[in-house]
Design a protein around this motif. Sequence first.
Motif, PDB file in Angstrom:
ATOM      1  N   PHE A  97       0.797  -1.237  -0.072  1.00 25.18           N
ATOM      2  CA  PHE A  97       0.038   0.033  -0.139  1.00 25.18           C
ATOM      3  C   PHE A  97       0.876   1.168   0.064  1.00 25.18           C
ATOM      4  CE2 PHE A  97      -2.761  -3.392   1.642  1.00 25.18           C
ATOM      5  CZ  PHE A  97      -3.946  -3.036   1.153  1.00 25.18           C
ATOM      6  N   ALA A  98       1.969   1.232  -0.287  1.00 24.37           N
ATOM      7  CA  ALA A  98       3.099   2.145  -0.431  1.00 24.37           C
ATOM      8  C   ALA A  98       2.579   3.390  -1.189  1.00 24.37           C
ATOM      9  CB  ALA A  98       4.354   1.792  -1.000  1.00 24.37           C
ATOM     10  N   HIS A  99       2.628   4.570  -0.900  1.00 22.92           N
ATOM     11  CA  HIS A  99       2.163   5.777  -1.458  1.00 22.92           C
ATOM     12  C   HIS A  99       3.463   6.568  -1.922  1.00 22.92           C
ATOM     13  CE1 HIS A  99       0.574   9.659  -2.266  1.00 22.92           C
ATOM     14  NE2 HIS A  99      -0.829   8.978  -2.235  1.00 22.92           N
ATOM     15  N   LEU A 100       3.590   6.930  -3.351  1.00 24.29           N
ATOM     16  CA  LEU A 100       4.779   7.264  -3.787  1.00 24.29           C
ATOM     17  C   LEU A 100       5.086   8.704  -3.301  1.00 24.29           C
ATOM     18  CD1 LEU A 100       7.259   7.029  -5.684  1.00 24.29           C
ATOM     19  CD2 LEU A 100       5.654   7.756  -7.712  1.00 24.29           C
ATOM     20  N   GLY A 101       3.888   9.656  -3.156  1.00 20.43           N
ATOM     21  CA  GLY A 101       4.308  11.011  -2.533  1.00 20.43           C
ATOM     22  C   GLY A 101       4.794  10.937  -1.522  1.00 20.43           C
ATOM     23  N   ALA A 102       4.317   9.875  -0.590  1.00 24.08           N
ATOM     24  CA  ALA A 102       4.719   9.859   1.004  1.00 24.08           C
ATOM     25  C   ALA A 102       6.307   9.526   1.000  1.00 24.08           C
ATOM     26  CB  ALA A 102       4.088   8.982   1.776  1.00 24.08           C
TER      27      ALA A 102
END
Length: 523
Positions: A167-172
């Motif tokens: 569930f990784a978020h690239l922006g984070a």
Amino acid sequence: MSNRSMYFKTDIQAGVVVFLVALPLCLGIALASGAPLFAGIISGVIGGIVVGLLSKSQLSVSGPAAGLTAIILAAIGTLGSYQTFLVAVVLAGAIQILLGLVKAGTISNYFPSNVIEGMLTAIGIIIILKQLPHAIGYDVDNEGDFFFIEKNTGHNTLSALIDAINFAHLGAIVITLVSLAILIAFNRVAFLKKLKALPGALVVVVVGVLINEFFKASGSNLAIGQEHLVSLPVPKSFDDFVGQFSLPNFAEITRPDVWIVALTIAVVASIETLLCIEASDKLDPLKRYTDTNRELLAQGTGNILSGLLGGLPMTSVIVRTSANINSGGRTKTATIAHGILLLLAVLSIPMILNKIPLACLAAVLLMIGYKLASPTVFKHMWKSGKYQFIPFIITVVAVVFTDLLEGVAIGLVVSVFFILRANLKLAYFFKKEEYHQGEVITIKLAQEVSFLNKAAIKQTLNHLPTQSKVVIDATDTFYIDHDVVQLIKDFLNIGSKDKNIQVSLVGFKDEYTMEFSTHVSSN
């Protein structure tokens, strides 16, 4: 120049960093406890300002603690309402004041240093493991949940890391990497290290907000949504703000279960506080020592006030304290400043605070975790020998895979085992010397001989060869336990006669006068 004046600038800088760390932790712990979010802020403000003023500790920072979340969650359900629970918080504070008055804080003197080192290292590892999901945008678990088994998901810390990857978020991730780069630069670049008035953590937060606002304005898929940002309650009016405070329902004070919860909170909060105080004194660059009885009085006062205003119970907290020390905090000015900043920020800029990405704060905490659990700590403990390293590493593993109190309890048991084992060997020195008259055996007692040494001394006396000459030397001994004195008496009057052993006593004080037999000579 007083310490407060000398360190004022660095203390304010550290106060800003602790404020940034404490804000999401206050909210996360309140959420995990099943309490109103504002209750965590109340506890943080009182812990910073009130406890900061009353405590003699120059470095520890108090506020809502992760170690109490399970107790609070269960207590609110058992007692039926949050207002009834607040009565227990007030009573817990009163019990802590009583503990301080009877000098119960001295128990902290018996926490072995290897266990404290292990606890600090474990907290560092836990911080890293718990913040990695937030660093990549997986914010299912609450900030401030430091238990191995996570309450929200039922998963454990390690399985949550695997889930986070999916569930990784690239922006984070981008914001985390930029934040870490800034923090590393502030630690290593000479020019930035000299900017005492500009904390690296504050730069990280400002840059993180600006990056995310740019992502939003440009319509980028990298934009981070509100679920991954700080979520502080925003009152729409003064009445809404006042409505966030709760009052205890003292009509329930006679309930036995209220008193049971109060006693539980008082004991657990006091132990966690004493552990943190020992840890903060160990980390203190100026090597000062805290009056732990005064600390219990300060914590008790803080908890009474927190309960009266609707806040959570508090302890001295290792994560905030470590952030304080690592950021340059040297006096209680930093602690008080963090509490004032929490209060001002909640009153004036909650909307701005709600723009802060959790990824920024995760980066700050990752750096704190690394400093607590750096490889140099393991190398140092390894070089200290097995009697230090084994209890240390067992404490680390136990705290990581259980929780703070259980892990420390396991570490204490192991440490006590090694202390007893070392005492058995160090309580006396057994020396054999050859003389032309025959064999002379010298048993030289240590400075202190306790009942723990009785078994080993008894075994030594039982195995002395027949018709030998024995010298029991207590020249350097200040204390001998009564059981050991009686053991030596019995050996003089019975054991030595049976084996025809000649015994000489050297250096025994008058209070250890023995009933000598004809087989015994005294020097």
